[in-house]
Design an enzyme around this catalytic site. Structure first.
Site, PDB file in Angstrom:
ATOM      1  N   ALA A 171      34.586   8.774   1.208  1.00  0.00           N
ATOM      2  CA  ALA A 171      34.657  10.238   1.051  1.00  0.00           C
ATOM      3  C   ALA A 171      36.033  10.676   0.547  1.00  0.00           C
ATOM      4  O   ALA A 171      37.027  10.052   0.900  1.00  0.00           O
ATOM      5  CB  ALA A 171      34.377  10.917   2.387  1.00  0.00           C
ATOM      6  N   PRO A 172      36.088  11.726  -0.268  1.00  0.00           N
ATOM      7  CA  PRO A 172      34.998  12.603  -0.677  1.00  0.00           C
ATOM      8  C   PRO A 172      34.172  12.103  -1.849  1.00  0.00           C
ATOM      9  O   PRO A 172      33.236  12.791  -2.266  1.00  0.00           O
ATOM     10  CB  PRO A 172      35.713  13.903  -1.041  1.00  0.00           C
ATOM     11  CG  PRO A 172      37.085  13.487  -1.457  1.00  0.00           C
ATOM     12  CD  PRO A 172      37.413  12.254  -0.657  1.00  0.00           C
ATOM     13  N   GLY A 173      34.491  10.963  -2.432  1.00  0.00           N
ATOM     14  CA  GLY A 173      33.550  10.365  -3.365  1.00  0.00           C
ATOM     15  C   GLY A 173      33.987  10.277  -4.823  1.00  0.00           C
ATOM     16  O   GLY A 173      33.207   9.844  -5.671  1.00  0.00           O
ATOM     17  N   LYS A 175      35.929   8.174  -6.340  1.00  0.00           N
ATOM     18  CA  LYS A 175      35.882   6.820  -6.899  1.00  0.00           C
ATOM     19  C   LYS A 175      34.447   6.301  -6.959  1.00  0.00           C
ATOM     20  O   LYS A 175      34.107   5.547  -7.860  1.00  0.00           O
ATOM     21  CB  LYS A 175      36.809   5.884  -6.127  1.00  0.00           C
ATOM     22  CG  LYS A 175      38.259   6.298  -6.299  1.00  0.00           C
ATOM     23  CD  LYS A 175      39.234   5.387  -5.622  1.00  0.00           C
ATOM     24  CE  LYS A 175      40.628   5.982  -5.664  1.00  0.00           C
ATOM     25  NZ  LYS A 175      40.776   7.222  -4.850  1.00  0.00           N
ATOM     26  N   GLU A 192      31.585   5.820   5.021  1.00  0.00           N
ATOM     27  CA  GLU A 192      32.651   6.739   5.420  1.00  0.00           C
ATOM     28  C   GLU A 192      32.489   6.983   6.913  1.00  0.00           C
ATOM     29  O   GLU A 192      31.436   7.439   7.348  1.00  0.00           O
ATOM     30  CB  GLU A 192      32.529   8.053   4.624  1.00  0.00           C
ATOM     31  CG  GLU A 192      33.316   9.216   5.171  1.00  0.00           C
ATOM     32  CD  GLU A 192      34.819   8.978   5.265  1.00  0.00           C
ATOM     33  OE1 GLU A 192      35.432   8.529   4.277  1.00  0.00           O
ATOM     34  OE2 GLU A 192      35.385   9.243   6.352  1.00  0.00           O
ATOM     35  N   ASP A 223      32.394   2.442  11.233  1.00  0.00           N
ATOM     36  CA  ASP A 223      33.813   2.128  11.174  1.00  0.00           C
ATOM     37  C   ASP A 223      33.915   0.941  10.199  1.00  0.00           C
ATOM     38  O   ASP A 223      33.297  -0.110  10.433  1.00  0.00           O
ATOM     39  CB  ASP A 223      34.318   1.737  12.574  1.00  0.00           C
ATOM     40  CG  ASP A 223      35.813   1.451  12.554  1.00  0.00           C
ATOM     41  OD1 ASP A 223      36.339   0.996  11.517  1.00  0.00           O
ATOM     42  OD2 ASP A 223      36.462   1.709  13.587  1.00  0.00           O
ATOM     43  N   CYS A 295      47.298   6.188  -1.656  1.00  0.00           N
ATOM     44  CA  CYS A 295      48.027   7.182  -2.448  1.00  0.00           C
ATOM     45  C   CYS A 295      49.365   7.499  -1.796  1.00  0.00           C
ATOM     46  O   CYS A 295      49.781   8.643  -1.715  1.00  0.00           O
ATOM     47  CB  CYS A 295      47.180   8.428  -2.674  1.00  0.00           C
ATOM     48  SG  CYS A 295      46.442   9.068  -1.167  1.00  0.00           S
TER      49      CYS A 295
HETATM   50  N1  SAM Z   1      37.702   6.800  -1.877  1.00  0.00           N
HETATM   51  C1  SAM Z   1      37.740   8.213  -1.601  1.00  0.00           C
HETATM   52  C2  SAM Z   1      37.643   8.961  -2.913  1.00  0.00           C
HETATM   53  O1  SAM Z   1      37.983   8.408  -3.967  1.00  0.00           O
HETATM   54  O2  SAM Z   1      37.227  10.121  -2.890  1.00  0.00           O
HETATM   55  C3  SAM Z   1      38.961   8.603  -0.804  1.00  0.00           C
HETATM   56  C4  SAM Z   1      39.111   7.820   0.472  1.00  0.00           C
HETATM   57  S1  SAM Z   1      40.341   8.449   1.542  1.00  0.00           S
HETATM   58  C5  SAM Z   1      41.777   7.841   0.838  1.00  0.00           C
HETATM   59  C6  SAM Z   1      40.146   7.410   2.918  1.00  0.00           C
HETATM   60  C7  SAM Z   1      38.880   7.715   3.712  1.00  0.00           C
HETATM   61  O3  SAM Z   1      38.737   6.708   4.704  1.00  0.00           O
HETATM   62  C8  SAM Z   1      38.871   9.037   4.455  1.00  0.00           C
HETATM   63  O4  SAM Z   1      37.762   9.792   4.066  1.00  0.00           O
HETATM   64  C9  SAM Z   1      38.770   8.638   5.921  1.00  0.00           C
HETATM   65  O5  SAM Z   1      37.978   9.535   6.684  1.00  0.00           O
HETATM   66  C10 SAM Z   1      38.115   7.295   5.829  1.00  0.00           C
HETATM   67  N2  SAM Z   1      38.353   6.389   6.987  1.00  0.00           N
HETATM   68  C11 SAM Z   1      39.361   6.425   7.880  1.00  0.00           C
HETATM   69  N3  SAM Z   1      39.222   5.423   8.763  1.00  0.00           N
HETATM   70  C12 SAM Z   1      38.114   4.742   8.413  1.00  0.00           C
HETATM   71  C13 SAM Z   1      37.439   3.609   8.943  1.00  0.00           C
HETATM   72  N4  SAM Z   1      37.904   2.956  10.027  1.00  0.00           N
HETATM   73  N5  SAM Z   1      36.324   3.177   8.335  1.00  0.00           N
HETATM   74  C14 SAM Z   1      35.836   3.811   7.241  1.00  0.00           C
HETATM   75  N6  SAM Z   1      36.428   4.898   6.690  1.00  0.00           N
HETATM   76  C15 SAM Z   1      37.558   5.350   7.269  1.00  0.00           C
END
Ligand code: SAM
Length: 367
Positions: A171-173, A175, A192, A223, A295
């Protein structure tokens, strides 16, 4: 490893490259102020001082003078740029010609080791934002506005038609949508862990991808650290776009208590990132590869995590992505001195992309 543009970045004054007359450092600060006042208007955001102080300390140590130039870009949203990723599922010839008329050009050249013809993204050197499209029921969006550096992890992943792909933190998607502009994966699993953000992810997908394809996507709210054990050796490609200290947005935190808490918990991110990567390695088929991205500029969340992985797993090997960096070095500035399997995109005037760290690893085949 050094990239020619990164060296030029050090030599050329930033305002000159942005098309503004060059002035010495002090005057440049004045010019920035003036331009900022003229253009900031509706983008007015407040810098969060405790985050700035924290970054100042850490990044001066890690990046020296380079940090000062990055900080100037990060602190001035008026000079941020937005790339336009076209949606192949909702093509519009008029949009492409309108973009060219407005001075946009393709962000990526054919010299890239991997660039599917269906993947089209436009950028321009000047700041400003093309209008965002609102969600309209029953109508796919024609384009996605994003930071062009966030497309580099997707290009580094090199997804081919039919491959089974896992986006571990989706999320938010942005990529996930970009992956689908490149290829038609066999199985596409979007995970997510945050339930609210997972809804946002579904909305993004519904805004860009037609139903016959959405039905082939698997969504989960697990997770990510557990997926390796739940789905061992199932995927050809895994994207780990990890939770990290998001340098751009943290600088503008409006809630001081939340910002203080985030800074205190920052050290724990490396451990979470390591565990997500460990899970991703387990989920990969032998011979498959993963891309890790963040990032943030923070070494602790970037090279240190990848080095620890490489030292801990004998079945994982680094993949050289320096060819990709060379092919895009006209449009992106990179930190020099990185290893061949990693890149760090540094924001600068006129190329205000990043920060974005990208590393690629491969799981070796067992003999
Ligand atoms: N790839 C996304 C995009 O391009 O829109 C952005 C991802 S963002 C950097 C990282 C995401 O990892 C967040 O939405 C967060 O809620 C999620 N996250 C945090 N801990 C996590 C976990 N243990 N397992 C899976 N997702 C997790």
């Amino acid at each position: 490893m050094r990239f020619p543009r990164a060296a030029a970045w050090v030599l050329l004054p930033p305002l000159q490259r942005a098309g503004v007359a060059f002035t010495p450092r002090r005057a440049a600060a004045g010019a920035l102020e003036e331009l900022g006042n003229k253009t900031e208007g509706k983008h007015q955001k407040q810098i969060c001082q405790i985050v700035l102080d924290h970054f100042e300390k850490q990044y001066t140590t890690e990046l020296g003078d380079t940090w000062t130039r990055i900080r100037d870009v990060l602190m001035h949203p008026w000079c941020w740029q937005y790339a336009i990723l076209l949606n192949k599922f909702s093509q519009s010839a008029e949009l492409e010609s309108a973009l060219r008329v407005k001075g946009y050009h393709p962000a990526f050249q054919e010299s890239l080791p991997y660039l599917p013809s269906s993947f089209r993204c436009y950028i321009r050197r000047t700041h400003g934002r093309f209008p965002a499209q609102k969600h309209q029921a029953g109508k796919l969006k024609e384009y996605f506005l994003l930071n062009a550096a966030s497309l580099l992890p997707v290009l580094a992943l090199e997804v081919k038609d039919g491959e089974d792909v896992l986006d571990l933190c989706a999320a938010p998607g942005g990529k996930s949508v970009a992956v689908l502009q490149c290829a038609y994966p066999g199985q596409f699993h979007l995970n997510e862990s945050d339930v609210l953000r997972s809804r946002w992810l579904k909305q993004t997908i519904e805004s860009f991808i037609p139903y016959p394809f959405i039905n082939l996507i698997m969504f989960s709210t697990l997770d990510g650290r557990q997926i390796g054990d739940l789905k061992p050796e199932l995927y050809d490609k895994v994207l780990v776009d990890a939770p990290c200290s998001n340098d751009r947005s943290w600088l503008f935190s409006s809630d001081i208590q939340q910002a203080t808490l985030r800074l205190r918990q920052r050290k724990e991110l490396s451990s979470l990132q390591f565990q997500l990567l460990r899970s991703a390695i387990r989920a990969l088929r032998p011979g498959g590869s993963l891309v890790y991205s963040t990032c943030t500029l923070s070494k602790a969340e970037n090279s240190d995590v990848i080095n620890l992985i490489l030292n801990s797993f004998t079945n994982v090997t680094p993949v050289d992505i320096s060819g990709m960096a060379k092919a895009v070095s006209w449009e992106f500035a990179f930190l020099g001195g990185m290893q061949q399997h990693e890149l760090l995109v540094l924001p600068e005037y006129g190329r205000a992309w990043g920060p974005m760290y990208i590393a690629k690893l491969k799981k070796m085949k067992t003999i």
